[in-house]
Motif scaffolding. Structure first.
Motif, short mmCIF file in Angstrom:
data_model
loop_
_atom_site.label_atom_id
_atom_site.label_comp_id
_atom_site.label_asym_id
_atom_site.label_seq_id
_atom_site.Cartn_x
_atom_site.Cartn_y
_atom_site.Cartn_z
N HIS A 60 72.69 120.17 34.04
CA HIS A 60 73.08 119.08 34.92
C HIS A 60 73.02 119.47 36.40
O HIS A 60 73.17 118.61 37.27
CB HIS A 60 74.50 118.60 34.59
CG HIS A 60 74.55 117.75 33.37
ND1 HIS A 60 74.58 118.28 32.10
CD2 HIS A 60 74.55 116.41 33.22
CE1 HIS A 60 74.62 117.30 31.23
NE2 HIS A 60 74.60 116.15 31.88
N MET A 63 75.53 118.36 39.59
CA MET A 63 76.35 117.32 38.95
C MET A 63 77.27 117.94 37.89
O MET A 63 78.35 117.42 37.63
CB MET A 63 75.43 116.28 38.30
CG MET A 63 76.13 115.16 37.67
SD MET A 63 76.23 113.85 38.87
CE MET A 63 76.78 112.52 37.86
N CYS A 66 80.68 118.94 39.50
CA CYS A 66 81.46 117.96 40.26
C CYS A 66 82.40 117.21 39.32
O CYS A 66 82.33 117.33 38.10
CB CYS A 66 80.54 116.99 41.01
SG CYS A 66 79.74 115.78 39.98
N GLN A 67 83.29 116.44 39.89
CA GLN A 67 84.28 115.72 39.11
C GLN A 67 83.73 114.46 38.44
O GLN A 67 84.47 113.78 37.71
CB GLN A 67 85.48 115.37 40.00
CG GLN A 67 86.19 116.59 40.56
CD GLN A 67 86.67 117.53 39.46
OE1 GLN A 67 87.25 117.12 38.47
NE2 GLN A 67 86.39 118.83 39.62
N ASP A 68 82.46 114.15 38.65
CA ASP A 68 81.86 112.96 38.04
C ASP A 68 81.55 113.17 36.56
O ASP A 68 81.29 112.22 35.84
CB ASP A 68 80.58 112.56 38.77
CG ASP A 68 80.87 112.06 40.18
OD1 ASP A 68 82.02 111.65 40.44
OD2 ASP A 68 79.95 112.09 41.02
N THR A 69 81.50 114.42 36.11
CA THR A 69 81.32 114.73 34.69
C THR A 69 82.50 115.58 34.24
O THR A 69 83.13 116.27 35.05
CB THR A 69 80.01 115.52 34.44
OG1 THR A 69 80.11 116.80 35.04
CG2 THR A 69 78.80 114.77 34.99
#
Length: 140
Positions: A60, A63, A66-69
């Motif tokens: 990834h 990404m 980061c806090q998005d996953t």
């Protein structure tokens, strides 16, 4: 990416099979008879989880951290498993002592009892003269 998926699949399967073997040993010879395998699982399962998560993070890219996953949080949680029931080194030492005892033919039990001795307690191993049943497929 295909290589990472394949490597993850193989590692998960190895850990799964060790877990199944250990459960079988516990059922058939008792917890004392499965001590080495239990210690091995306490090392292998968290390592596999971290390895699989690390590959997922790598695939990834930015990404993945980061806090998005959920990957970074999952990795942090899996990392604590390596300490939860004692550090890996404690479990590795237990496995090593058993293996060294097997090779040199000396009991490696802390109480000095041979694995098949009568005083090893209930559920330790098969009584003298009896063989320990093996799972189908020759797992030992």
């Amino acid at each position: 990416m295909q290589q990472q998926i394949a490597e993850s699949r193989l590692e998960i399967e190895q850990a799964r099979l060790l877990t199944l073997k250990t459960a079988w040993l516990i059922d058939n010879v008792g917890p004392k008879g499965a001590r080495t395998e239990v210690a091995a699982i306490k090392v292998i399962a968290p390592r596999v989880a971290l390895s699989v998560l690390d590959r997922a993070i790598q695939v990834h890219g930015g990404m993945g951290v980061c806090q998005d996953t959920p990957l970074a949080g999952m990795w942090a949680g899996a990392r604590t498993l390596r300490l939860a029931d004692g550090p890996d080194e404690v479990h590795l030492r237990s496995v090593a002592r058993q293996e060294i005892g097997n090779v040199i033919g000396r009991p490696s039990r802390p109480n000095g009892q041979a694995p098949g001795s009568a005083s090893s307690g209930a559920g330790g191993s098969a009584p003298a003269g009896e063989s320990v049943p093996q799972p189908a497929g020759g797992v030992n």
